[in-house]
Design a protein around this motif. Structure first.
Motif, PDB file in Angstrom:
ATOM      1  N   MET A 150       4.351   0.589  18.105  1.00 54.57           N
ATOM      2  CA  MET A 150       4.482   1.343  16.860  1.00 54.57           C
ATOM      3  C   MET A 150       5.168   2.689  17.101  1.00 54.57           C
ATOM      4  SD  MET A 150       3.688  -0.762  14.639  1.00 54.57           S
ATOM      5  CE  MET A 150       4.117   0.358  13.325  1.00 54.57           C
ATOM      6  N   GLY A 151       5.019   3.233  18.285  1.00 51.69           N
ATOM      7  CA  GLY A 151       5.689   4.484  18.612  1.00 51.69           C
ATOM      8  C   GLY A 151       7.207   4.350  18.650  1.00 51.69           C
ATOM      9  N   LEU A 152       7.703   3.127  18.791  1.00 55.88           N
ATOM     10  CA  LEU A 152       9.143   2.877  18.853  1.00 55.88           C
ATOM     11  C   LEU A 152       9.763   2.580  17.486  1.00 55.88           C
ATOM     12  CD1 LEU A 152       9.106   0.539  21.982  1.00 55.88           C
ATOM     13  CD2 LEU A 152       9.687   2.980  21.907  1.00 55.88           C
ATOM     14  N   ILE A 153       8.925   2.347  16.488  1.00 57.26           N
ATOM     15  CA  ILE A 153       9.395   1.931  15.166  1.00 57.26           C
ATOM     16  C   ILE A 153       9.999   3.100  14.399  1.00 57.26           C
ATOM     17  CG2 ILE A 153       8.683   0.984  12.917  1.00 57.26           C
ATOM     18  CD1 ILE A 153       8.551  -1.060  15.180  1.00 57.26           C
ATOM     19  N   GLU A 154      11.200   2.903  13.875  1.00 55.49           N
ATOM     20  CA  GLU A 154      11.851   3.902  13.025  1.00 55.49           C
ATOM     21  C   GLU A 154      11.908   3.455  11.573  1.00 55.49           C
ATOM     22  OE1 GLU A 154      15.677   4.671  14.716  1.00 55.49           O
ATOM     23  OE2 GLU A 154      14.834   5.790  16.404  1.00 55.49           O
ATOM     24  N   ASN A 155      11.895   2.139  11.341  1.00 58.31           N
ATOM     25  CA  ASN A 155      11.991   1.590  10.001  1.00 58.31           C
ATOM     26  C   ASN A 155      10.903   0.531   9.840  1.00 58.31           C
ATOM     27  OD1 ASN A 155      12.692   0.566   7.538  1.00 58.31           O
ATOM     28  ND2 ASN A 155      14.764  -0.024   8.106  1.00 58.31           N
ATOM     29  N   LEU A 156       9.951   0.770   8.952  1.00 56.58           N
ATOM     30  CA  LEU A 156       8.826  -0.149   8.741  1.00 56.58           C
ATOM     31  C   LEU A 156       8.931  -0.745   7.351  1.00 56.58           C
ATOM     32  CD1 LEU A 156       6.115  -1.317   9.757  1.00 56.58           C
ATOM     33  CD2 LEU A 156       5.016   0.713   8.775  1.00 56.58           C
ATOM     34  N   GLU A 157       8.916  -2.074   7.268  1.00 58.82           N
ATOM     35  CA  GLU A 157       8.987  -2.760   5.977  1.00 58.82           C
ATOM     36  C   GLU A 157       7.737  -3.610   5.790  1.00 58.82           C
ATOM     37  OE1 GLU A 157      12.614  -4.906   5.403  1.00 58.82           O
ATOM     38  OE2 GLU A 157      13.845  -3.225   6.070  1.00 58.82           O
ATOM     39  N   ILE A 158       7.009  -3.313   4.727  1.00 65.59           N
ATOM     40  CA  ILE A 158       5.846  -4.108   4.343  1.00 65.59           C
ATOM     41  C   ILE A 158       6.220  -4.725   3.002  1.00 65.59           C
ATOM     42  CG2 ILE A 158       3.374  -4.108   3.845  1.00 65.59           C
ATOM     43  CD1 ILE A 158       3.186  -1.544   5.563  1.00 65.59           C
ATOM     44  N   ARG A 159       6.765  -5.930   3.067  1.00 65.25           N
ATOM     45  CA  ARG A 159       7.323  -6.558   1.874  1.00 65.25           C
ATOM     46  C   ARG A 159       6.483  -7.710   1.345  1.00 65.25           C
ATOM     47  NH1 ARG A 159      12.444  -5.059   0.518  1.00 65.25           N
ATOM     48  NH2 ARG A 159      13.601  -3.889   2.077  1.00 65.25           N
ATOM     49  N   ASP A 160       5.908  -8.488   2.218  1.00 66.07           N
ATOM     50  CA  ASP A 160       5.240  -9.685   1.732  1.00 66.07           C
ATOM     51  C   ASP A 160       4.058 -10.028   2.618  1.00 66.07           C
ATOM     52  OD1 ASP A 160       4.842 -11.815   0.025  1.00 66.07           O
ATOM     53  OD2 ASP A 160       6.180 -13.151   1.117  1.00 66.07           O
ATOM     54  N   PHE A 161       2.953 -10.288   1.990  1.00 63.38           N
ATOM     55  CA  PHE A 161       1.767 -10.802   2.653  1.00 63.38           C
ATOM     56  C   PHE A 161       0.931 -11.475   1.578  1.00 63.38           C
ATOM     57  CE2 PHE A 161       1.167  -6.276   1.799  1.00 63.38           C
ATOM     58  CZ  PHE A 161       0.058  -6.279   0.971  1.00 63.38           C
ATOM     59  N   PRO A 162      -0.008 -12.318   1.951  1.00 62.64           N
ATOM     60  CA  PRO A 162      -0.798 -13.034   0.939  1.00 62.64           C
ATOM     61  C   PRO A 162      -1.501 -12.070  -0.009  1.00 62.64           C
ATOM     62  CG  PRO A 162      -1.212 -13.912   3.125  1.00 62.64           C
ATOM     63  CD  PRO A 162      -0.391 -12.675   3.307  1.00 62.64           C
ATOM     64  N   ARG A 163      -1.508 -12.425  -1.280  1.00 60.92           N
ATOM     65  CA  ARG A 163      -2.156 -11.595  -2.287  1.00 60.92           C
ATOM     66  C   ARG A 163      -3.674 -11.783  -2.267  1.00 60.92           C
ATOM     67  NH1 ARG A 163      -0.183  -9.131  -7.064  1.00 60.92           N
ATOM     68  NH2 ARG A 163       1.810  -9.971  -6.417  1.00 60.92           N
ATOM     69  N   TYR A 164      -4.113 -12.982  -1.998  1.00 57.58           N
ATOM     70  CA  TYR A 164      -5.541 -13.272  -2.037  1.00 57.58           C
ATOM     71  C   TYR A 164      -6.036 -13.666  -0.650  1.00 57.58           C
ATOM     72  CZ  TYR A 164      -4.452 -13.314  -6.945  1.00 57.58           C
ATOM     73  OH  TYR A 164      -4.012 -12.948  -8.186  1.00 57.58           O
ATOM     74  N   PHE A 165      -7.121 -13.073  -0.244  1.00 60.24           N
ATOM     75  CA  PHE A 165      -7.714 -13.346   1.054  1.00 60.24           C
ATOM     76  C   PHE A 165      -9.072 -13.999   0.846  1.00 60.24           C
ATOM     77  CE2 PHE A 165      -4.660 -10.066   1.936  1.00 60.24           C
ATOM     78  CZ  PHE A 165      -4.123 -10.481   3.134  1.00 60.24           C
ATOM     79  N   PRO A 166      -9.587 -14.664   1.880  1.00 49.00           N
ATOM     80  CA  PRO A 166     -10.853 -15.372   1.732  1.00 49.00           C
ATOM     81  C   PRO A 166     -12.050 -14.448   1.495  1.00 49.00           C
ATOM     82  CG  PRO A 166     -10.057 -15.518   4.001  1.00 49.00           C
ATOM     83  CD  PRO A 166      -8.990 -14.858   3.197  1.00 49.00           C
ATOM     84  N   SER A 167     -11.907 -13.174   1.830  1.00 46.92           N
ATOM     85  CA  SER A 167     -13.041 -12.263   1.652  1.00 46.92           C
ATOM     86  C   SER A 167     -12.535 -10.837   1.471  1.00 46.92           C
ATOM     87  CB  SER A 167     -13.961 -12.315   2.878  1.00 46.92           C
ATOM     88  OG  SER A 167     -13.294 -11.755   4.001  1.00 46.92           O
ATOM     89  N   PRO A 168     -13.358  -9.973   0.871  1.00 43.94           N
ATOM     90  CA  PRO A 168     -12.980  -8.556   0.757  1.00 43.94           C
ATOM     91  C   PRO A 168     -12.781  -7.911   2.127  1.00 43.94           C
ATOM     92  CG  PRO A 168     -14.846  -9.045  -0.679  1.00 43.94           C
ATOM     93  CD  PRO A 168     -14.604 -10.257   0.174  1.00 43.94           C
ATOM     94  N   GLU A 169     -13.533  -8.375   3.116  1.00 46.61           N
ATOM     95  CA  GLU A 169     -13.398  -7.830   4.472  1.00 46.61           C
ATOM     96  C   GLU A 169     -12.010  -8.100   5.039  1.00 46.61           C
ATOM     97  OE1 GLU A 169     -16.025  -9.901   3.629  1.00 46.61           O
ATOM     98  OE2 GLU A 169     -17.502  -8.301   3.379  1.00 46.61           O
TER      99      GLU A 169
END
Length: 89
Positions: free
Chosen positions: A15-34
């Motif tokens: 993570m110390g090497l990252i200059e550009n971070l993209e958080i574009r897509d991940f599941p909307r619903y998970f099996p638990s709040p945790e």
């Protein structure tokens, strides 16, 4: 050295090497709040561990929250932020 410690060191180093971070897509619903909290925590930790972050993209509906904004707000190297302003609810 424990496996967890090795992972933590590796995560911080990468993570110390990252200059550009993209958080574009991940599941909307998970099996638990945790599981949802765990993903949000991972995203915040990822941002916190960047040392030269210049650009960040958060375009997944519902991905923006106070914790992420706080983590981004202290990034002195951040020059570009792209967010999705769409919200239903």
């Amino acid at each position: 050295m424990s496996d967890g410690l090795v992972r933590a060191i590796t995560f911080s180093t990468i993570m110390g090497l990252i200059e550009n971070l993209e958080i574009r897509d991940f599941p909307r619903y998970f099996p638990s709040p945790e599981a949802t909290e765990e993903l949000e925590s991972l995203c915040v930790r990822a941002i916190q561990n960047t040392t030269g972050l210049q650009a960040c993209t958060l375009t997944r509906d519902g991905s923006l929250n106070t914790s992420l904004l706080r983590a981004l707000s202290v990034k002195e190297t951040l020059r570009e932020l792209e967010i999705n302003g769409h919200h239903e609810g």
